[in-house]
Design an enzyme around this catalytic site. Structure first.
Site, PDB file in Angstrom:
ATOM      1  N   TYR A  13      67.630  62.237  54.780  1.00 19.09           N
ATOM      2  CA  TYR A  13      66.764  63.186  54.300  1.00 19.09           C
ATOM      3  C   TYR A  13      65.326  63.129  54.921  1.00 19.09           C
ATOM      4  O   TYR A  13      64.958  61.899  54.938  1.00 19.09           O
ATOM      5  CB  TYR A  13      66.808  63.268  52.784  1.00 19.09           C
ATOM      6  CG  TYR A  13      65.942  64.326  52.273  1.00 19.09           C
ATOM      7  CD1 TYR A  13      66.383  65.776  52.188  1.00 19.09           C
ATOM      8  CD2 TYR A  13      64.817  63.919  51.599  1.00 19.09           C
ATOM      9  CE1 TYR A  13      65.685  66.852  51.463  1.00 19.09           C
ATOM     10  CE2 TYR A  13      63.979  65.377  51.139  1.00 19.09           C
ATOM     11  CZ  TYR A  13      64.592  66.508  50.925  1.00 19.09           C
ATOM     12  OH  TYR A  13      63.701  67.429  50.536  1.00 19.09           O
TER      13      TYR A  13
ATOM     14  N   ASP B 282      61.783  57.447  59.949  1.00 16.43           N
ATOM     15  CA  ASP B 282      61.084  58.162  58.850  1.00 16.43           C
ATOM     16  C   ASP B 282      60.931  57.167  57.807  1.00 16.43           C
ATOM     17  O   ASP B 282      61.906  56.705  57.196  1.00 16.43           O
ATOM     18  CB  ASP B 282      62.208  59.134  58.358  1.00 16.43           C
ATOM     19  CG  ASP B 282      61.660  60.091  57.306  1.00 16.43           C
ATOM     20  OD1 ASP B 282      60.556  59.340  56.543  1.00 16.43           O
ATOM     21  OD2 ASP B 282      62.016  61.193  56.808  1.00 16.43           O
TER      22      ASP B 282
ATOM     23  N   LYS C 218      54.434  58.892  50.252  1.00 12.77           N
ATOM     24  CA  LYS C 218      54.635  58.365  49.142  1.00 12.77           C
ATOM     25  C   LYS C 218      53.405  57.516  48.810  1.00 12.77           C
ATOM     26  O   LYS C 218      52.427  57.656  48.477  1.00 12.77           O
ATOM     27  CB  LYS C 218      56.005  57.856  49.001  1.00 12.77           C
ATOM     28  CG  LYS C 218      56.927  59.027  49.081  1.00 12.77           C
ATOM     29  CD  LYS C 218      58.511  58.333  48.322  1.00 12.77           C
ATOM     30  CE  LYS C 218      59.390  59.238  48.741  1.00 12.77           C
ATOM     31  NZ  LYS C 218      59.648  60.271  48.009  1.00 12.77           N
TER      32      LYS C 218
HETATM   33  N1  HOZ Z   1      61.900  62.902  48.373  1.00 14.62           N
HETATM   34  C1  HOZ Z   1      62.420  62.357  47.235  1.00 14.62           C
HETATM   35  C2  HOZ Z   1      63.363  61.187  47.395  1.00 14.62           C
HETATM   36  N2  HOZ Z   1      64.486  61.634  47.583  1.00 14.62           N
HETATM   37  C3  HOZ Z   1      62.824  63.247  46.131  1.00 14.62           C
HETATM   38  C4  HOZ Z   1      61.802  64.129  45.472  1.00 14.62           C
HETATM   39  C5  HOZ Z   1      62.264  65.346  45.022  1.00 14.62           C
HETATM   40  O1  HOZ Z   1      63.412  65.677  45.421  1.00 14.62           O
HETATM   41  O2  HOZ Z   1      61.784  66.008  44.162  1.00 14.62           O
END
Ligand code: HOZ
Length: 423
Positions: free
Chosen positions: A141, A236, A264
């Site tokens: 992702y 990433d 983050k």
């Molecule tokens: N991107 C975050 C970790 N996979 C998830 C945050 C979200 O989808 O709210």
């Protein structure tokens, strides 16, 4: 005011009641709680419930919530204003700190979210190479920009839409999907579009289909294939950057990317992300070069101050502490799940408990997990006062604010709840 009341109000004005799908808890058969406050390793909900937090805002809270250094830095910076749309000191200091800790980042640009970072890095890779296609991995992702919402992980996978309506076929045709830990699938992707692959985009340690570890030689193989085909390697590190070590997965696994994306932790819990890498590539960005990228809140002083304060706290001792806590948790959980169809995978302070019999190393393994059992597990663990990510396809995080007692309590409760969820 209770969580249920707030969720009812939210559903009237917000799609699904949430501003990010995974927060709705739909796939774990629960209703979301609303957070009233968060300190250290604990969340307090509007229902007066105290939870030990293993989500940590999905990564930024590596030192726990409301860390004094971060809070003080935000407070001090706030006195001088919140956003200028013009240059300021914190953006320079944070950029220097990111470059200093990641030697392959010769230049960096700050943005406001991980999605912006990956989207901009992909445009830059295409602009630099003059090629259209790129390779990503099934289940990885990289935020929700159109090009990445093809066989995507995290919330997209959790909610059953790994490839989203609204992404046009014309866009999706330039996203080639390979299998993580399978170099042959990457070779095949290169062969399918000779001379037209701009980059490989990869989470070096995927956390968005649960935590998967790269097998020895896999990332090295990606580096070689990129060099062989004149493509860029983009790591990433939104999740792993400053998390699995001071210089992320690239440093820990000794893989040199051409570009990398961060998020983050570098915002200290405020909206901030970054992409950076080789000087010759980064200098193709506007205003030096023709590749356009911009943002009103990019380099926001409050977010930069928060991120800088957090990064300055991340000493070798902190990483040692995280490693020790992570190892303690792993040891206890491994001992308790032996012989059961459960798999615990960890690196440093990131981990996932999979409802799977045997190692989880590919997307096919991830896909075979018992998601119903995971849902029961999540609900049981919540009742015992632990907040884990409400999805099998995520990693959870240990912070320095977790105590040994909390680690041991999680291990004991997780084993008991997992066994109960299986039956
Ligand atoms: N991107 C975050 C970790 N996979 C998830 C945050 C979200 O989808 O709210």
């Amino acid at each position: 005011m209770h969580s249920a009341d707030l969720f009812a109000r939210a559903q009237a004005v917000i799609p699904g009641g949430v501003h990010s799908p995974v927060r709705a808890f739909r796939n774990v058969g629960a209703e979301p709680f609303y957070v009233q406050s968060a300190h250290g390793s604990h969340l307090r909900t509007f229902d007066g419930v105290d939870l030990i937090d293993w989500v940590g805002s999905w990564g930024p809270m590596i030192l726990g919530h409301a860390h004094p250094s971060v809070a003080n830095s935000i407070r001090a910076t706030l006195e001088s204003g919140t956003s200028f749309g013009a240059c300021s000191l914190p953006e320079v200091e944070l950029s220097e700190e990111i470059c200093r800790r990641n030697p392959w980042v010769e230049k960096v640009r700050l943005v406001s979210s991980g999605t912006e970072a990956t989207m901009s890095a992909l445009r830059l890779a295409r602009g630099f190479t003059g090629r259209s296609a790129f390779i990503k991995f099934r289940g990885c992702y990289h935020g929700h920009a159109d090009s990445f919402l093809v066989a995507a992980g995290s919330g997209a996978l959790t909610h059953g839409h790994p490839s989203s309506p609204g992404v046009t076929a014309d866009t999706a045709k330039d996203t080639l999907v390979a299998e993580f830990n399978d170099l042959d699938s990457v070779r095949a992707a290169f062969q399918s579009r000779p001379g037209d692959i701009s980059c490989i985009f990869v989470e070096p340690i995927p956390g968005n289909m649960g935590l998967i570890l790269p097998e020895p030689g896999f990332l090295e193989g990606l580096r070689l294939l990129c060099d062989e085909h004149g493509a860029l390697l983009v790591l990433d590190e939104v999740m792993t950057g400053f998390r699995v070590g001071p210089s992320g997965a690239a440093g820990r696994l000794n893989i040199r990317p051409d570009l990398a994306t961060y998020g983050k932790i570098i915002g200290g819990g405020l909206p901030l992300a970054a992409f950076g890498g080789r000087r010759d590539i980064m200098d193709r960005l506007s205003p030096l070069g023709p590749v356009y990228q911009a943002g009103t809140l990019s380099g926001n002083p409050l977010a930069c101050a928060a991120g800088l304060a957090l990064l300055r706290e991340l000493t070798p001792e902190v990483y040692l502490r995280l490693e020790t806590l992570g190892a303690r948790l792993e040891q206890a959980i491994q001992a308790g799940i032996q012989g059961k169809p459960l798999q615990f995978q960890r690196i440093g302070s990131m981990a996932t408990l999979f409802f799977h019999n045997g190692p989880v190393r590919t997307f096919a393994d991830v896909d075979a997990c018992d998601k119903e059992a995971f849902s029961r597990f999540f609900r049981l663990l919540l009742e015992k006062g632990h907040f884990l990510p409400p999805a099998q396809f995520e990693a959870f995080f240990v912070s320095t604010s977790h105590t040994e007692q909390e680690i041991d309590r999680l291990a004991t409760d997780a084993i008991a709840c997992a066994v109960a969820a299986l039956s």
